[in-house]
Each structure stands twice: as C-alpha cells, then as structure tokens.
Design an enzyme around this catalytic site. Structure first.
Site, PDB file in Angstrom:
ATOM      1  CG  HIS A   1     -41.644 -33.051  21.514  1.00 51.88           C
ATOM      2  ND1 HIS A   1     -40.734 -32.715  20.542  1.00 51.88           N
ATOM      3  CD2 HIS A   1     -41.726 -34.402  21.507  1.00 51.88           C
ATOM      4  CE1 HIS A   1     -40.292 -33.814  19.961  1.00 51.88           C
ATOM      5  NE2 HIS A   1     -40.873 -34.845  20.525  1.00 51.88           N
TER       6      HIS A   1
ATOM      7  CB  CYS B   1     -42.975 -43.203  21.591  1.00 53.88           C
ATOM      8  SG  CYS B   1     -44.202 -42.470  20.512  1.00 53.88           S
TER       9      CYS B   1
END
Length: 656
Positions: A578, A26
């Site tokens: 994020h 990821c």
C-alpha cells in the site's frame, strides 16, 4: 461457495437486506450504505472469526475483510440479491446532491474544522483560564506569565486561517500547503502597519460603506481588513484556488509543473482575495452592524432577539467584525454599550446545548469532545462547541440560537449594558456592573438572561435535538486524529477480478519491493495496519519512486488509483503493498502502473512508479506498509530489523 456462509452472516449482522441501500468494496473492505446504522450489530461483526474489524466513516459501514474482499463481495451481492447496487449507490449520491446550500455549507465548514478541533479546545481552555486568573486577581495582565499564557492561547486563534488553509484546500482537492501559503499572505504582520498609514483615497465617502484606501495593486484600490481569526475569506479563497490550481496543472508542462502551478495560483488568488473577497466581507459586516444599531434604537426587544439569535451565525460567516467597531465606539463616546451586551448569553446557550448532547449521546467520541467544548465555552470560547458539536449536528445549533435569542431579548428589555471591555465568558459578568450605581436592574437582567439562554438551549436540545448515533458517527472525529479513517479508499463500483489462485503455503523469503528506510508497522498512523489487523509485516519509507515485485507470483489486485497492489506468490503468500497513507485521495495522480491485474510477475519486476516529491507536496505520506494478509496460515512471519534496505534484500520471512 466457500464465502457463502460468511456473506449470510454479514448481511444478517448489518440488519438484513432491507437495511442495505448499497454495497461496494475497495481493496480490503466491504462498504455498506445502510438505512439505519443502529440496526447493525457492530460488536458481533467484530467478533466474527472471518472479519478483521469494523469501521464507520463518511456515512459508510465498513467491514474490513482483507485481500480476498472481492470474492466476499461477490458472495454478498449474490446472497443479498443486490443486483442493482450500482444504481442504488448512484441514487444515494443524487440524494447527497439534493442538499440545500445552507446544509452543504455547514457540512463543508464542519469537515474543514474537524482536524483542528483538539487544538481549538486546548487553546480555548488556556484563554479561558488566563482570563480567570486576571479576574480573580491572581495575575496582572501586564505580567510576563499572563503574556506567555496569552500567546499560547491566542496564537492559534490569531493564525487560524493558516490552519484552515491546509484543511480547506485538502477538502476542495487542492494542494494543502498552497492553501497555507494563501492564508499566510492574508495574515502577514506588515498588513497591520499598512492599515495604520494615511489613506490616499476614500471609497463610498459619506455612506455606511465608507472605506479608506491605503494601498493599491496594479492601480486597483485595496480595502484592507483584518483576516486574523477569520474563517470565511480563507475558505472562499481556497475554494477558487483549488479550481485554478487544477486548471493550471492540466496545461502546464510536467517538467515545470511543480513550481509554476503554485506560482501562478498564488499570483491570481491572493490579489483576488484582497481586491474582491475581503471587501465584500467588510461591506457586508458594516451593513449588518449599521442595521442592528438602527434597529436597536427603535425596537430594543426585536433587536435583542435578532442580535442574540443570529450572533453565532454572524461569527461563523465572519461578519460580526462589522459590529465590534460600534461596540468600542459606544464605550468611548457613551461610556457603555448595549449592542454587544445582547450577545453575551450566546456562549451560555451554546454550552447548554453541548451539555444536553453530552448527556444524551451514546457515542464515546462525541462525549470526549463535548466536555472540553463545554469548559471552553464556559470561558467564552465557543468555536469548539460550534464547529465540533452543535453545527455538525445542525439541530442543536438551531436550539442554541433560540436560547441565545431568548437571552438577548431579556438583556435588551432590562437595559443591561457593558461598561468596559473585559474577559470572555463567565468572567465578563463584572463588566456589567454600573460604575456608579453598582449592581442594578440591568445587571440582574443579564444574570437572568444567561440562565434562561442556558436552560432553553439545554431543554430544546435534550428533547428535540435529534441526537442519534448515526448523526454522531458521521459528524465527529475523535482521539485528536487528523481523520477518523486514514486508510479510506475511494468507492469501487463493480468487481475487482481477484483471480482464484489456490496454493499451499510454503516457507518463503519475501524481498523488499523498494529501496528505503525500514519503519515498524506499529509506528504508522493507521490502526488497521499498525494493529496488524491486516496481517504481519513492515513499512518502508522509499527513497525513490518505484515499487518492484517482491517475489514470483500473480497480481491479484491493482486498485484503480494504482496505489495498492496485491500479489499472491508462487509459494502461497498474499502480499499487500500500500503506497502511502490516504494517497487514494490523489485518484491515481502521480502514479504510473507498469502491470495489470492478472499479470504474472517475477521478483524484481517494476510494478508502479510514483512521484515522491509531488505526493508529499500534496500533503500525503509515502510511507508504504507491506503486509502478509494470510499471516494466520503460517507458524511465523518475521521481518528484518535493519534501518535501511534495498530491493535485492530479504524483507519478510514466512515459515510454516
């Protein structure tokens, strides 16, 4: 080639190529599916200078690398010869789909209960102590102290469906708060008052399924039952609700979707639960209760084995309520009950299995869960033991059922009976004393039964419980967290093209990518970020749904769910933005990217738009960490200390 040695080290330390089923990655970590987790040297990997940390979650062995994980991934695939990693991972998923319906059901139930386990344990222990205080004469059950302790311990169990509505809806991919709304309707206090009113009709009169009807919905009769402390009805309701919600979300216009979708979902699912799901559970419970009572009258030994062995299974499915009315009726008519008496050893079998798990396991998280589950089960509250320990591990639950069956058989054959309703667990023992004959053979039969049930479950679990480190890691979430791995990205098959942009780092001012409130990185609920394992930085709670480029540079990473962006600035800083916590679960919904991976951007360019309200309504935080992942290349990385900030303000200062 600069990651060749790191790739070799990682492959060796996860147990070699022969121990790897598949590897994916990821935005920050390599994700291995290993054949045997015990062959991996987790400590050595954590100590490796190029590895940030190691996590184990959802059957994956995750090696956290940082922003350059795509390059490390390439090296690992090349070094290990994992050309078929995609196909192997697909096969792994197919293996998951081969699970039987019972195994899948257990997995779903366990995962739904994991987030609420700490509260189950805490309130279970409070209930147990309250019963103990009454049994020892320290408190009267009419005193204010008892009543307050009772509502503290019993409140969570009474409204358990509301908590499960949240976790189940999240598990099934729906809006968690919608699940809570469905559950709140099922346990609404007004239903109890309706249930006490005079019925206007009776369904199936004269049969075991005879059901009074006090209320109807659009002319359709509704059979009311108590949903407080129930499990299966809300899980089934949220399963269908998630599907209905997704369908409505796909056809309702965006401008009214936020309130029309839950409006329509509630109008369909709640009546459906009252009309179909609830009655089916009621009739099933009544049928089981009638069958058990009939069986006991003819063959007590077989009834004892069946009732004792399957009691905890009936509790899981919520159909044990069909036996409870028979218990109270027996006490009222006969002055004693031998039916529920046969289930008494079940809680001791559970704690026997839990004790064996506690002794055998090397998993620290499982040990921390086992002790309070044992204490709670000793007082008769077995939910923490079932949902937190034995059921997720499967085999220990089966062993506890065998022990409970042995105890139930002894109680049935010795004629042990309950002579009054009383507290749970060990403090229920005095209710087996005959009011006229005192301590008789039946009482001693009960005492032998709980010893046998405990011993059988303990021995079978200890020697045959299959308590492996891998099972423990996958089954248990500890430390009271809602999830073991909050920062848990979806698997990405294939390559994320992180462009090679070698740049010598320089002093730089990194602007804020958003308008909002400053939050120290140490305050967010993700240890990978809060511990600064990914690098130094800060978090922002945005007050508008937009993220902007914090500097001139190159978009090196745009995760497929659009919630994570990596930018390498012209001056060499590697910035990771994020958006939100665990927002990967939204699979890109409510996010719109205005850039692509490989784009050049200037400070202030719009990167991503996102809908704050809908993300939060879905149960996710939009708190956004902004970190410099190559912190170790700087002498200092400083962040601002103001409470609020705008996108024109300096957020982070890097100095070489």
């Amino acid at each position: 080639m600069k990651y060749e040695q790191l790739a070799k080290d990682i492959i060796d330390l996860v147990g070699g190529t022969e121990n790897v089923n598949s590897v994916t990655h990821c935005v920050t970590r390599l994700r291995f599916r290993l054949k045997d987790h015990d062959k991996a040297d987790k400590k050595a990997l954590e100590d490796h200078e190029d590895v940030v940390t190691v996590r184990e979650s959802s059957g994956q062995f995750q090696v956290v690398i940082g922003n350059h994980v795509p390059e490390v991934y390439k090296a690992v695939v090349t070094e290990g010869g994992f050309e078929n990693e995609k196909q192997e991972d697909n096969n792994d998923e197919k293996d998951e789909k081969k699970k039987g319906p019972l195994s899948s059901f257990i997995d779903i139930i366990s995962n739904i209960f994991l987030p609420v386990l700490p509260l189950l344990m805490a309130t279970g222990i409070i209930k147990g102590f309250n019963s103990m205080f009454v049994a020892l004469g320290w408190l009267e059950n009419t005193s204010g102290t008892y009543q307050i302790l009772n509502v503290i311990g019993d409140g969570f169990f009474t409204f358990l469906p509301i908590f499960l509505g949240y976790t189940a809806m999240k598990k099934f991919g729906g809006t968690p708060f919608l699940g809570m709304a469905i559950a709140a309707a099922l346990v609404h206090p007004s239903l109890a008052a309706i249930g006490e009113s005079e019925p206007f009709m009776t369904l199936f009169s004269g049969t075991v399924l005879e059901s009074p009807v006090q209320v109807s919905f659009l002319g359709i009769p509704i059979i009311l039952m108590s949903y407080t402390a129930s499990v299966v009805p809300i899980i089934l309701s949220t399963y269908f609700a998630a599907k209905v919600e997704r369908w409505f979300a796909s056809i309702i216009p965006q401008v009214v979707k936020s309130f029309i979708v839950p409006f329509l979902t509630l109008l369909i699912i709640v009546p459906l639960t009252f009309i179909i799901i609830g009655p089916i559970a009621t009739w099933l419970a009544q049928s089981i209760g009638f069958a058990i009572q009939t069986g006991y009258e003819f063959v007590p030994l077989v009834a004892g084995i069946i009732v004792g062995g399957f009691w905890q299974v009936l509790v899981i499915f919520g159909v044990h309520w069909g036996i409870i009315p028979i218990y109270y009726n027996n006490l009222a008519v006969q002055g004693y009950d031998m039916l529920i008496a046969m289930t008494f050893a079940a809680s001791f079998a559970q704690i026997g299995a839990v004790l064996a798990v506690w002794i055998r396991t090397k998993n620290k998280k499982l040990k921390r869960l086992s002790l309070p589950a044992f204490v709670s089960g000793f007082f008769g509250v077995t939910e923490p033991a079932i949902y937190g320990i034995t059921l997720p591990l499967k085999t220990p639950f089966i062993m506890s059922c065998i022990g409970s069956a042995a105890g139930g058989a002894i109680i049935a054959m010795t004629g042990a009976a309950l002579y009054s309703a009383g507290p749970l667990g060990v403090f229920k023992i005095p209710t087996f004393i005959h009011p006229e004959n005192g301590i008789d053979g039946g009482f001693w039969g009960m005492m032998i039964s709980i010893i046998v049930a405990f011993a059988v479950a303990f021995v079978l679990t200890y020697f045959f419980g299959r308590i492996s480190q891998k099972e423990n890691t996958e089954a248990v979430v500890g430390d009271g967290k809602m999830q073991e791995d909050v920062y848990d990205e979806e698997l990405v098959e294939g390559d994320v093209n992180n462009a090679d942009t070698e740049t010598t780092v320089q002093n730089e001012n990194i602007l804020s990518p958003a308008n909002g409130d400053i939050i120290p990185l140490s305050s967010i609920q993700d240890e990978v970020f809060s511990s600064e394992a990914m690098g130094k930085g800060v978090a922002i709670h945005p007050n508008e749904g937009r993220m902007y480029a914090p500097a001139n540079g190159l978009v090196t990473t745009l995760f497929k769910t659009k919630h994570a962006i990596g930018i390498k600035t012209d001056n060499g800083a590697e910035v990771l933005i994020h958006i939100g916590m665990d927002t990967v679960q939204l699979d890109g919904e409510f996010f719109e990217a205005h850039i692509e991976q490989g784009d050049k951007v200037k400070a202030g360019d719009l990167l991503v738009e996102f809908d704050i309200n809908k993300i939060e309504e879905a149960g996710y935080s939009v708190t956004t960490p902004i970190v410099i992942t190559n912190t170790n290349e700087y002498d200092r990385v400083e962040t601002v200390s103001d409470d609020t900030i705008t996108k024109e303000d300096v957020l982070i200062i890097t100095k070489v």
